[in-house]
Design a protein around this motif. Structure first.
Motif, PDB file in Angstrom:
ATOM      1  N   THR A   2       0.831  -1.209   0.000  1.00  0.00           N
ATOM      2  CA  THR A   2       0.000   0.000   0.000  1.00  0.00           C
ATOM      3  C   THR A   2       0.862   1.255   0.000  1.00  0.00           C
ATOM      4  O   THR A   2       1.798   1.383   0.786  1.00  0.00           O
ATOM      5  CB  THR A   2      -0.917   0.010   1.241  1.00  0.00           C
ATOM      6  OG1 THR A   2      -1.724  -1.158   1.213  1.00  0.00           O
ATOM      7  CG2 THR A   2      -1.809   1.242   1.258  1.00  0.00           C
ATOM      8  N   LYS A   3       0.530   2.169  -0.903  1.00  0.00           N
ATOM      9  CA  LYS A   3       1.191   3.473  -0.910  1.00  0.00           C
ATOM     10  C   LYS A   3       0.201   4.513  -0.389  1.00  0.00           C
ATOM     11  O   LYS A   3      -0.959   4.547  -0.809  1.00  0.00           O
ATOM     12  CB  LYS A   3       1.655   3.843  -2.318  1.00  0.00           C
ATOM     13  CG  LYS A   3       2.891   3.056  -2.776  1.00  0.00           C
ATOM     14  CD  LYS A   3       3.422   3.568  -4.105  1.00  0.00           C
ATOM     15  CE  LYS A   3       4.229   4.846  -3.935  1.00  0.00           C
ATOM     16  NZ  LYS A   3       4.874   5.281  -5.213  1.00  0.00           N
ATOM     17  N   THR A   4       0.686   5.354   0.520  1.00  0.00           N
ATOM     18  CA  THR A   4      -0.188   6.273   1.261  1.00  0.00           C
ATOM     19  C   THR A   4       0.170   7.730   1.018  1.00  0.00           C
ATOM     20  O   THR A   4       1.342   8.095   0.985  1.00  0.00           O
ATOM     21  CB  THR A   4      -0.097   5.974   2.778  1.00  0.00           C
ATOM     22  OG1 THR A   4      -0.525   4.636   3.015  1.00  0.00           O
ATOM     23  CG2 THR A   4      -0.946   6.939   3.590  1.00  0.00           C
ATOM     24  N   PRO A 253      -3.642   8.424  -7.796  1.00  0.00           N
ATOM     25  CA  PRO A 253      -3.569   7.068  -8.362  1.00  0.00           C
ATOM     26  C   PRO A 253      -2.462   6.934  -9.408  1.00  0.00           C
ATOM     27  O   PRO A 253      -1.828   5.883  -9.507  1.00  0.00           O
ATOM     28  CB  PRO A 253      -4.955   6.873  -9.002  1.00  0.00           C
ATOM     29  CG  PRO A 253      -5.838   7.856  -8.334  1.00  0.00           C
ATOM     30  CD  PRO A 253      -4.974   9.030  -8.015  1.00  0.00           C
ATOM     31  N   GLY A 256       0.615   5.946  -7.945  1.00  0.00           N
ATOM     32  CA  GLY A 256       0.568   4.644  -7.273  1.00  0.00           C
ATOM     33  C   GLY A 256      -0.055   4.674  -5.893  1.00  0.00           C
ATOM     34  O   GLY A 256      -0.012   3.687  -5.157  1.00  0.00           O
ATOM     35  N   ILE A 257      -0.639   5.807  -5.530  1.00  0.00           N
ATOM     36  CA  ILE A 257      -1.269   5.938  -4.208  1.00  0.00           C
ATOM     37  C   ILE A 257      -2.622   5.223  -4.204  1.00  0.00           C
ATOM     38  O   ILE A 257      -3.434   5.407  -5.114  1.00  0.00           O
ATOM     39  CB  ILE A 257      -1.479   7.431  -3.835  1.00  0.00           C
ATOM     40  CG1 ILE A 257      -0.137   8.177  -3.764  1.00  0.00           C
ATOM     41  CG2 ILE A 257      -2.280   7.568  -2.550  1.00  0.00           C
ATOM     42  CD1 ILE A 257       0.782   7.763  -2.641  1.00  0.00           C
ATOM     43  N   ASP A 258      -2.853   4.398  -3.182  1.00  0.00           N
ATOM     44  CA  ASP A 258      -4.172   3.763  -3.066  1.00  0.00           C
ATOM     45  C   ASP A 258      -4.853   4.064  -1.735  1.00  0.00           C
ATOM     46  O   ASP A 258      -6.025   3.747  -1.546  1.00  0.00           O
ATOM     47  CB  ASP A 258      -4.092   2.237  -3.287  1.00  0.00           C
ATOM     48  CG  ASP A 258      -2.839   1.612  -2.734  1.00  0.00           C
ATOM     49  OD1 ASP A 258      -2.347   2.101  -1.699  1.00  0.00           O
ATOM     50  OD2 ASP A 258      -2.352   0.649  -3.344  1.00  0.00           O
ATOM     51  N   ARG A 259      -4.118   4.701  -0.808  1.00  0.00           N
ATOM     52  CA  ARG A 259      -4.693   5.041   0.509  1.00  0.00           C
ATOM     53  C   ARG A 259      -4.392   6.509   0.811  1.00  0.00           C
ATOM     54  O   ARG A 259      -3.256   6.960   0.654  1.00  0.00           O
ATOM     55  CB  ARG A 259      -4.066   4.147   1.578  1.00  0.00           C
ATOM     56  CG  ARG A 259      -4.437   4.482   3.021  1.00  0.00           C
ATOM     57  CD  ARG A 259      -3.826   3.436   3.956  1.00  0.00           C
ATOM     58  NE  ARG A 259      -3.968   3.765   5.370  1.00  0.00           N
ATOM     59  CZ  ARG A 259      -2.993   4.293   6.112  1.00  0.00           C
ATOM     60  NH1 ARG A 259      -1.794   4.541   5.571  1.00  0.00           N
ATOM     61  NH2 ARG A 259      -3.196   4.553   7.385  1.00  0.00           N
ATOM     62  N   CYS A 277     -12.172  10.273  -7.105  1.00  0.00           N
ATOM     63  CA  CYS A 277     -11.530   8.943  -7.196  1.00  0.00           C
ATOM     64  C   CYS A 277     -12.177   8.004  -6.180  1.00  0.00           C
ATOM     65  O   CYS A 277     -11.709   7.903  -5.034  1.00  0.00           O
ATOM     66  CB  CYS A 277     -10.028   9.058  -6.926  1.00  0.00           C
ATOM     67  SG  CYS A 277      -9.105   9.867  -8.226  1.00  0.00           S
ATOM     68  N   ASP A 279     -12.118   4.911  -5.957  1.00  0.00           N
ATOM     69  CA  ASP A 279     -11.328   3.723  -5.626  1.00  0.00           C
ATOM     70  C   ASP A 279     -10.300   3.960  -4.522  1.00  0.00           C
ATOM     71  O   ASP A 279      -9.752   3.008  -3.962  1.00  0.00           O
ATOM     72  CB  ASP A 279     -10.600   3.190  -6.862  1.00  0.00           C
ATOM     73  CG  ASP A 279     -11.565   2.609  -7.892  1.00  0.00           C
ATOM     74  OD1 ASP A 279     -12.709   2.292  -7.503  1.00  0.00           O
ATOM     75  OD2 ASP A 279     -11.179   2.482  -9.073  1.00  0.00           O
ATOM     76  N   LEU A 280     -10.017   5.212  -4.214  1.00  0.00           N
ATOM     77  CA  LEU A 280      -9.045   5.501  -3.161  1.00  0.00           C
ATOM     78  C   LEU A 280      -9.596   5.082  -1.801  1.00  0.00           C
ATOM     79  O   LEU A 280     -10.782   5.288  -1.514  1.00  0.00           O
ATOM     80  CB  LEU A 280      -8.716   7.002  -3.121  1.00  0.00           C
ATOM     81  CG  LEU A 280      -7.830   7.560  -4.233  1.00  0.00           C
ATOM     82  CD1 LEU A 280      -7.791   9.085  -4.166  1.00  0.00           C
ATOM     83  CD2 LEU A 280      -6.408   7.001  -4.145  1.00  0.00           C
ATOM     84  N   ARG A 281      -8.729   4.516  -0.973  1.00  0.00           N
ATOM     85  CA  ARG A 281      -9.122   4.189   0.406  1.00  0.00           C
ATOM     86  C   ARG A 281      -8.924   5.442   1.249  1.00  0.00           C
ATOM     87  O   ARG A 281      -7.795   5.906   1.412  1.00  0.00           O
ATOM     88  CB  ARG A 281      -8.252   3.041   0.916  1.00  0.00           C
ATOM     89  CG  ARG A 281      -8.761   2.413   2.195  1.00  0.00           C
ATOM     90  CD  ARG A 281      -7.958   1.167   2.491  1.00  0.00           C
ATOM     91  NE  ARG A 281      -7.306   1.250   3.785  1.00  0.00           N
ATOM     92  CZ  ARG A 281      -6.162   0.661   4.081  1.00  0.00           C
ATOM     93  NH1 ARG A 281      -5.510  -0.025   3.156  1.00  0.00           N
ATOM     94  NH2 ARG A 281      -5.645   0.755   5.281  1.00  0.00           N
TER      95      ARG A 281
END
Length: 294
Positions: A2-4, A253, A256-259, A277, A279-281
């Motif tokens: 995970t990338k934050t 995104p 590469g950020i997902d959180r 977005c 899909d972002l957490r």
């Protein structure tokens, strides 16, 4: 893996009593004392004030900066580190602190002067538009002198800024679900702030910036940067430039950020980012309770 990204809210996220669970925290007391020395008043006292002093620009910005910086320290103390940082308007100063670009004291002195200059600004107004036709809005702005897109928050939420006549003209000619004038002292993030920005530049130029340990997405240029001179130049443009938050959200995104963790009071940024977005957490750290056990 995970990338934050950590994101930091600006003016509009404040509330009476914000940061209450931090006031007596031993790890935070030093920062509050340091802030009081610089500001000449107590951040906890202003936040606790029942007459909503914390919503006065003069107090709002230093209070948000101090509380958000303390939350950054607490996250770091727990071994947490982001891969990218960004802040909305005032929040960009906290992003620079979190990335190691600015010392806390230097950042607070800048924020104090910024708040004073913005509080003194008396020319122009700002208005928020929700649920509008973007093509129509862009056309109206292009055809109307003295008004700009100040905050591009997401596809359905923006803030325009400019002279009273120009802002009212755009509000009248763009169909929207809601259009409301903001209770601010001037036309922030527009060319009408040029005089204040020039005065602020004198203070900013004397402050030393360090290369960022973590890439920073700036309001006026939402591409990751770590170079100290680039970050300083971008910050210099911020008072008169647009807050390009929709583009910042879209850039996450791609990096590469997902959180995303919103560090600070309220949930304004996660609320507006959700629409751009989905899909972002999205998570929030607004106080000690959100940090969990150490």
């Amino acid at each position: 893996m995970t990338k934050t990204a950590w994101v930091f809210p600006g003016q509009g996220s404040q509330s009476m009593g914000m940061g209450a669970d931090l006031y007596e925290l031993p790890a935070a007391k030093g920062k509050f004392a340091q802030a009081e020395q610089i500001l000449g008043w107590s951040v906890p006292e202003i936040c606790r004030s029942e007459d909503d002093k914390v919503s006065n620009t003069l107090y709002t910005q230093p209070c948000l900066y101090t509380i958000e910086s303390i939350l950054v320290d607490l996250l770091h103390d727990r071994g947490q580190q982001p891969d990218l940082v960004a802040g909305h308007s005032l929040g960009e100063y906290v992003a620079l602190y979190a990335a190691g670009v600015l010392e806390f004291e230097a950042g607070l002195r800048l924020v104090k002067r910024r708040a004073e200059l913005m509080e003194q600004a008396s020319e122009g107004i700002m208005a928020a538009l929700l649920g509008f036709d973007r093509a129509q809005l862009e056309q109206q702005i292009a055809e109307t002198p003295d008004v700009v897109l100040a905050n591009d928050n997401n596809a359905g939420q923006v803030v325009i800024s400019g002279t009273v006549a120009a802002v009212e003209s755009v509000m009248a000619n763009v169909k929207s679900k809601r259009a409301v004038k903001l209770n601010v002292s001037g036309a922030f993030h527009s060319p009408l702030m040029a005089e204040a920005a020039a005065e602020f530049q004198q203070v900013l130029s004397a402050v030393e910036f360090q290369p960022a340990r973590i890439p920073v997405l700036s309001n006026v240029e939402p591409t990751p940067a770590t170079d100290a001179d680039i970050l300083k130049a971008r910050l210099a443009q911020q008072m008169t430039g647009s807050v390009r938050w929709r583009e910042i959200t879209l850039a996450l995104p791609e990096a590469g950020i997902d959180r995303v963790v919103e560090v600070g009071p309220g949930k304004v940024l996660t609320g507006i980012m959700k629409r751009t977005c989905s899909d972002l957490r999205l998570e929030n750290v607004g106080g000690l309770a959100d940090l969990g056990e150490e």
